[in-house]
Design a protein around this motif. Structure first.
Motif, PDB file in Angstrom:
ATOM      1  N   LEU A   1      -2.298  81.973  75.338  1.00  0.00           N
ATOM      2  CA  LEU A   1      -1.442  81.948  76.521  1.00  0.00           C
ATOM      3  C   LEU A   1      -0.716  80.617  76.575  1.00  0.00           C
ATOM      4  O   LEU A   1      -1.342  79.552  76.536  1.00  0.00           O
ATOM      5  CB  LEU A   1      -2.284  82.119  77.788  1.00  0.00           C
ATOM      6  CG  LEU A   1      -1.516  82.013  79.122  1.00  0.00           C
ATOM      7  CD1 LEU A   1      -0.645  83.248  79.322  1.00  0.00           C
ATOM      8  CD2 LEU A   1      -2.483  81.839  80.283  1.00  0.00           C
ATOM      9  N   HIS A   2       0.596  80.675  76.653  1.00  0.00           N
ATOM     10  CA  HIS A   2       1.396  79.480  76.888  1.00  0.00           C
ATOM     11  C   HIS A   2       1.624  79.416  78.398  1.00  0.00           C
ATOM     12  O   HIS A   2       2.608  79.919  78.924  1.00  0.00           O
ATOM     13  CB  HIS A   2       2.720  79.556  76.119  1.00  0.00           C
ATOM     14  CG  HIS A   2       2.552  79.402  74.644  1.00  0.00           C
ATOM     15  ND1 HIS A   2       3.106  78.371  73.924  1.00  0.00           N
ATOM     16  CD2 HIS A   2       1.839  80.131  73.744  1.00  0.00           C
ATOM     17  CE1 HIS A   2       2.765  78.475  72.649  1.00  0.00           C
ATOM     18  NE2 HIS A   2       2.004  79.551  72.520  1.00  0.00           N
ATOM     19  N   GLY A   3       0.647  78.820  79.064  1.00  0.00           N
ATOM     20  CA  GLY A   3       0.640  78.812  80.516  1.00  0.00           C
ATOM     21  C   GLY A   3       0.911  77.449  81.103  1.00  0.00           C
ATOM     22  O   GLY A   3       1.927  76.813  80.797  1.00  0.00           O
ATOM     23  N   ALA A   4      -0.022  76.965  81.920  1.00  0.00           N
ATOM     24  CA  ALA A   4       0.206  75.753  82.699  1.00  0.00           C
ATOM     25  C   ALA A   4      -0.378  74.491  82.076  1.00  0.00           C
ATOM     26  O   ALA A   4      -0.103  73.387  82.562  1.00  0.00           O
ATOM     27  CB  ALA A   4      -0.371  75.928  84.106  1.00  0.00           C
ATOM     28  N   LEU A   5      -1.206  74.609  81.044  1.00  0.00           N
ATOM     29  CA  LEU A   5      -1.864  73.436  80.481  1.00  0.00           C
ATOM     30  C   LEU A   5      -0.838  72.544  79.774  1.00  0.00           C
ATOM     31  O   LEU A   5      -0.048  73.029  78.944  1.00  0.00           O
ATOM     32  CB  LEU A   5      -2.961  73.868  79.501  1.00  0.00           C
ATOM     33  CG  LEU A   5      -3.920  72.776  79.038  1.00  0.00           C
ATOM     34  CD1 LEU A   5      -4.666  72.132  80.199  1.00  0.00           C
ATOM     35  CD2 LEU A   5      -4.920  73.358  78.022  1.00  0.00           C
ATOM     36  N   ARG A   6      -0.872  71.245  80.099  1.00  0.00           N
ATOM     37  CA  ARG A   6       0.096  70.293  79.562  1.00  0.00           C
ATOM     38  C   ARG A   6      -0.612  69.048  79.024  1.00  0.00           C
ATOM     39  O   ARG A   6      -1.603  68.593  79.584  1.00  0.00           O
ATOM     40  CB  ARG A   6       1.082  69.846  80.647  1.00  0.00           C
ATOM     41  CG  ARG A   6       1.932  70.960  81.238  1.00  0.00           C
ATOM     42  CD  ARG A   6       2.975  71.470  80.264  1.00  0.00           C
ATOM     43  NE  ARG A   6       3.818  72.496  80.870  1.00  0.00           N
ATOM     44  CZ  ARG A   6       3.560  73.793  80.854  1.00  0.00           C
ATOM     45  NH1 ARG A   6       2.445  74.230  80.251  1.00  0.00           N
ATOM     46  NH2 ARG A   6       4.381  74.650  81.417  1.00  0.00           N
ATOM     47  N   LEU A   7      -0.039  68.507  77.957  1.00  0.00           N
ATOM     48  CA  LEU A   7      -0.497  67.232  77.407  1.00  0.00           C
ATOM     49  C   LEU A   7       0.649  66.233  77.541  1.00  0.00           C
ATOM     50  O   LEU A   7       1.727  66.421  76.970  1.00  0.00           O
ATOM     51  CB  LEU A   7      -0.897  67.390  75.946  1.00  0.00           C
ATOM     52  CG  LEU A   7      -1.567  66.175  75.305  1.00  0.00           C
ATOM     53  CD1 LEU A   7      -2.908  65.882  75.975  1.00  0.00           C
ATOM     54  CD2 LEU A   7      -1.763  66.381  73.812  1.00  0.00           C
TER      55      LEU A   7
END
Length: 259
Positions: A248-254
């Motif tokens: 899933l390319h969702g809300a997690l950010r680096l």
């Protein structure tokens, strides 16, 4: 109770953090991205370190964690952990090669000050793993527990805010979407995008701070509806394709800021 004895954030991990380490284990694919962002750094400060998820084991690490319950869950052999907060780091300028903060900025009482402290003590990259909270509205969970998703939007600082503050002392700031694998072993909300039954387990809910903060009545109503839709097949008719979606390319950010 003194100000320092109160919880550092809006969740009291002394009361609610007991089973955190069992559910919120580092996923190796996410960890690889965090560690790559640290570059060639040999000394790393991990701020808001919790039970030690995502700390690299191939370099020298010092952790900062204000919750005694969370420090107690750190595994044998983990880096030493100091009782301190992000807003008041007890170190000189440029003490560390890098500083990191994973899924913790939403618990800080003064996000801007905490970020500036990370930038101050690091002579290299500052690496922040966080969520772009408005994106969580796209997840099916918002249909069942809208109050919890709305709470996350209020709690998590925006990505624009993080990048603006970190840019004050950095040459460049990069934001990357971190894909969440279907079999993600870190039990944050989006990790179960294709495994909805997980939310019916109390230990999973207890390791997600937004669910702890949501109105209990609204939570119970939403979970009852989810359980009914899983039993009837309604969830699978609407979202069943997610059970086999590899990531899933969702809300997690680096967010990576270079000095």
């Amino acid at each position: 109770m003194t100000a320092r004895e109160r919880p550092a954030g809006d969740v009291d991990y002394e009361r609610h953090g007991a089973g955190y380490a069992a559910v919120r284990r580092p996923d190796p694919r996410i960890a690889a991205r965090v560690h790559a962002a640290l570059g060639v750094s040999r000394t790393v400060l991990n701020v808001g370190a919790g039970a030690g998820s995502y700390e690299p084991d191939d370099r020298w690490v010092l952790a900062v964690e204000p919750s005694a319950a969370m420090r107690a869950q750190r595994p044998r052999g983990a880096a030493p952990a100091l009782d301190a907060t992000a807003e008041h780091l007890p170190f000189d300028d440029d003490t560390f090669d890098a500083a990191m903060a994973t899924v913790t900025v939403h618990q800080w009482s003064d996000v801007d000050r905490g970020l500036r402290e990370l930038r101050r003590v690091s002579r290299g990259p500052v690496v922040v793993l966080t969520f772009d909270a408005p994106v969580l509205r796209r997840l099916w969970l918002a249909d069942y527990l809208p109050e919890a998703v709305a709470a996350e939007e209020e709690r998590f600082p925006t990505i624009d805010r993080l990048t603006r503050v970190l840019a004050e002392g950095s040459t460049d700031v990069r934001v990357d979407v971190v894909p969440v694998p279907l079999d993600c072993v870190d039990g944050f909300g989006e990790a179960f995008y294709g495994r909805p039954e997980a939310f019916l387990r109390p230990e999973v809910r207890a390791a997600t701070s937004a669910l702890l903060l949501a109105d209990p009545g609204a939570m119970r109503s939403g979970l009852d509806r989810l359980e009914a839709d899983l039993a009837s097949g309604a969830w699978d008719r609407a979202y069943g394709h997610l059970r086999t979606q590899p990531e899933l390319h969702g809300a997690l950010r680096l967010v990576t800021a270079h000095a």
